[in-house]
Design a protein around this motif. Structure first.
Motif, short mmCIF file in Angstrom:
data_model
loop_
_atom_site.label_atom_id
_atom_site.label_comp_id
_atom_site.label_asym_id
_atom_site.label_seq_id
_atom_site.Cartn_x
_atom_site.Cartn_y
_atom_site.Cartn_z
N LEU A 1 63.79 54.41 29.23
CA LEU A 1 63.58 54.53 27.79
C LEU A 1 62.54 55.61 27.51
N LYS A 2 63.01 56.75 27.03
CA LYS A 2 62.13 57.90 26.82
C LYS A 2 61.25 57.73 25.59
N ALA A 3 61.77 57.10 24.55
CA ALA A 3 60.97 56.92 23.33
C ALA A 3 61.59 55.87 22.45
N VAL A 4 60.72 55.11 21.78
CA VAL A 4 61.11 54.21 20.71
C VAL A 4 60.79 54.93 19.40
N LEU A 5 61.78 54.98 18.50
CA LEU A 5 61.64 55.68 17.23
C LEU A 5 61.76 54.64 16.11
N PRO A 6 60.63 54.10 15.64
CA PRO A 6 60.69 53.02 14.64
C PRO A 6 61.10 53.54 13.27
N LYS A 7 61.96 52.78 12.58
CA LYS A 7 62.29 53.09 11.20
C LYS A 7 61.00 53.05 10.38
N PRO A 8 60.71 54.06 9.60
CA PRO A 8 59.37 54.21 9.00
C PRO A 8 58.90 53.06 8.13
N LYS A 9 59.79 52.40 7.40
CA LYS A 9 59.35 51.37 6.45
C LYS A 9 59.32 49.98 7.08
N SER A 10 59.49 49.88 8.39
CA SER A 10 59.56 48.56 9.02
C SER A 10 58.87 48.56 10.38
N VAL A 11 57.58 48.82 10.35
CA VAL A 11 56.78 48.86 11.58
C VAL A 11 55.71 47.77 11.53
N HIS A 12 55.83 46.80 12.42
CA HIS A 12 54.86 45.71 12.50
C HIS A 12 53.79 46.12 13.51
N ASP A 13 52.52 46.05 13.10
CA ASP A 13 51.43 46.57 13.94
C ASP A 13 51.36 45.90 15.31
N GLN A 14 51.51 44.58 15.35
CA GLN A 14 51.43 43.89 16.64
C GLN A 14 52.60 44.26 17.54
N ALA A 15 53.77 44.43 16.96
CA ALA A 15 54.92 44.85 17.76
C ALA A 15 54.68 46.24 18.36
N ARG A 16 54.10 47.13 17.56
CA ARG A 16 53.76 48.46 18.07
C ARG A 16 52.77 48.36 19.24
N ARG A 17 51.77 47.53 19.08
CA ARG A 17 50.77 47.40 20.14
C ARG A 17 51.40 46.81 21.41
N ASP A 18 52.29 45.83 21.25
CA ASP A 18 52.94 45.21 22.41
C ASP A 18 53.75 46.23 23.19
N ILE A 19 54.48 47.08 22.48
CA ILE A 19 55.32 48.07 23.14
C ILE A 19 54.47 49.13 23.83
N GLU A 20 53.45 49.60 23.15
CA GLU A 20 52.58 50.61 23.76
C GLU A 20 51.82 50.04 24.95
N ALA A 21 51.46 48.74 24.88
CA ALA A 21 50.77 48.11 26.02
C ALA A 21 51.66 48.05 27.25
#
Length: 373
Positions: free
Chosen positions: A51-71
């Motif tokens: 998985l080269k990159a996750v591209l989140p839809k701009p109006k639907s980004v949950h902060d904790q989900a972002r942190r979990d994926i980056e972690a």
């Protein structure tokens, strides 16, 4: 989401990944709504692809989900329509992440469609296919003159039916919650549902069950006949239907309301959509005509001389304001996306495809093992 539910989702996607792991893992780019339950799905994709990159839809980004994926060491890149609107910019981006590799593009809404032919021809590696999740995106790929690679659509899969039904319910919930926040209610006003596909029909049925008068408009005469057979009023004159609508819910995946349409709304009407404003509403034409002001959280009043209406969530999917949760049912079609990636990786001809029925049956059986409790 509780820890035990997260663990169950992770276990489910690990099993799905084991079932549908391709012989040779491709590289992948994933467009997705980054909602609270989404990291388990992202990890499922990462288990069958690089998985080269996750591209989140701009109006639907949950902060904790972002942190979990980056972690987890995965890359998150910003997404907008312009990124893939022109081949040159799209190629520059893809080359920077996956030069020379076999790539699957996992899409939500046809982001890759405008440049697909050019990037398939010019990319240094091999764009081996696309997986599309939405009806809007399905139509964007279907409208291309000739598909240069296989496109697997799960938008019309029976495994997506539960999600579509529940999304319709969540749209009504969120629209009603915002109206009640201003002291307004659904009852006593006519609701106009534009688009009678799976989402629109779900919305119309729930509104009807709540005792709301519902009128339906759809450009497809077959769907108009279906709506009529289910007891809904089907408008002959769309302009007249707008003039009588106290609530308009747009569910076409295309432009539902153009700039000139808004002037037909009665004073105090509410407008909401099930997708992004750029897909459903022509708002740019209103900038010079209406004065905009925030009258409540996520409620904007458009006011001009003698006329006003209210737009919910700036015209973006109203249900995302309350999490857009449909429970574990969404994991059915997410698993089908993983199955489609294997179909692409193992070889498929250019054109529009569906995941084979035996694969869908295997997914449903696995899902029932985990969630029918």
């Amino acid at each position: 989401m509780e820890t035990v539910e997260r663990a169950r989702l992770d276990s489910y996607f690990q099993r799905i990944a084991a079932t549908f792991r391709p012989t040779q893992a491709p590289a992948a780019f994933l467009v997705t709504h980054l909602l609270p339950e989404r990291p388990a799905f992202v990890r499922g994709i990462a288990a069958v692809a690089d998985l080269k990159a996750v591209l989140p839809k701009p109006k639907s980004v949950h902060d904790q989900a972002r942190r979990d994926i980056e972690a987890g060491g995965l890359t998150i890149d910003p997404l907008d329509r312009d990124l893939f609107a022109t081949p040159a910019r799209a190629l520059e981006y893809l080359e920077s992440r996956a030069a020379g590799e076999r790539v699957v593009l996992c899409d939500v809404g046809g982001y890759f469609a405008p440049c697909l032919t050019e990037i398939t021809q010019e990319f240094s590696g091999d764009i081996i296919g696309v997986v599309e999740d939405t009806e809007n995106g399905h139509k964007r790929y279907e409208d291309l003159d000739k598909l240069p690679c296989p496109v697997f659509s799960v938008a019309r899969s029976p495994l997506k039916d539960p999600e579509d039904f529940l999304v319709g319910q969540s749209v009504v919930f969120s629209a009603e919650a915002l109206m009640r926040g201003r002291g307004d209610i659904l009852h006593g006003r006519t609701a106009l549902v534009i688009g009678f596909g799976k989402l629109g029909s779900s919305i119309a049925r729930l509104l009807h069950a709540k005792g709301v008068r519902v009128t339906v408009h759809d450009i497809d005469p077959v769907r108009r006949a279906q709506a009529l057979s289910q007891g809904f009023t089907v408008c002959r004159d769309r302009e007249a239907a707008l003039k009588d609508a106290g609530l308009v819910l747009c569910a076409t995946g295309a432009i539902s309301l153009r700039a000139e349409d808004f002037g037909h709304l009665p004073n105090g009407a509410y407008v909401a959509t099930v997708t992004s404003s750029e897909d459903e509403l022509e708002l740019a034409g209103l900038i010079d005509l209406y004065e905009r002001s925030t009258v409540a959280e996520h409620v904007t009043r458009y006011l001009t001389t003698g006329h006003y209406f209210f737009l919910l969530n700036d015209g973006n999917a109203v249900n995302f304001l309350h999490g857009a949760s449909v429970g574990p049912f969404i994991a059915l079609v997410q698993a089908e996306i993983i199955a489609a990636m294997r179909c692409i990786s193992e070889g498929a001809e250019p054109g529009l495809h569906r995941v084979p029925e035996p694969d869908r049956a295997a997914i449903a059986a696995t899902w029932l093992d985990y969630f029918n409790r």
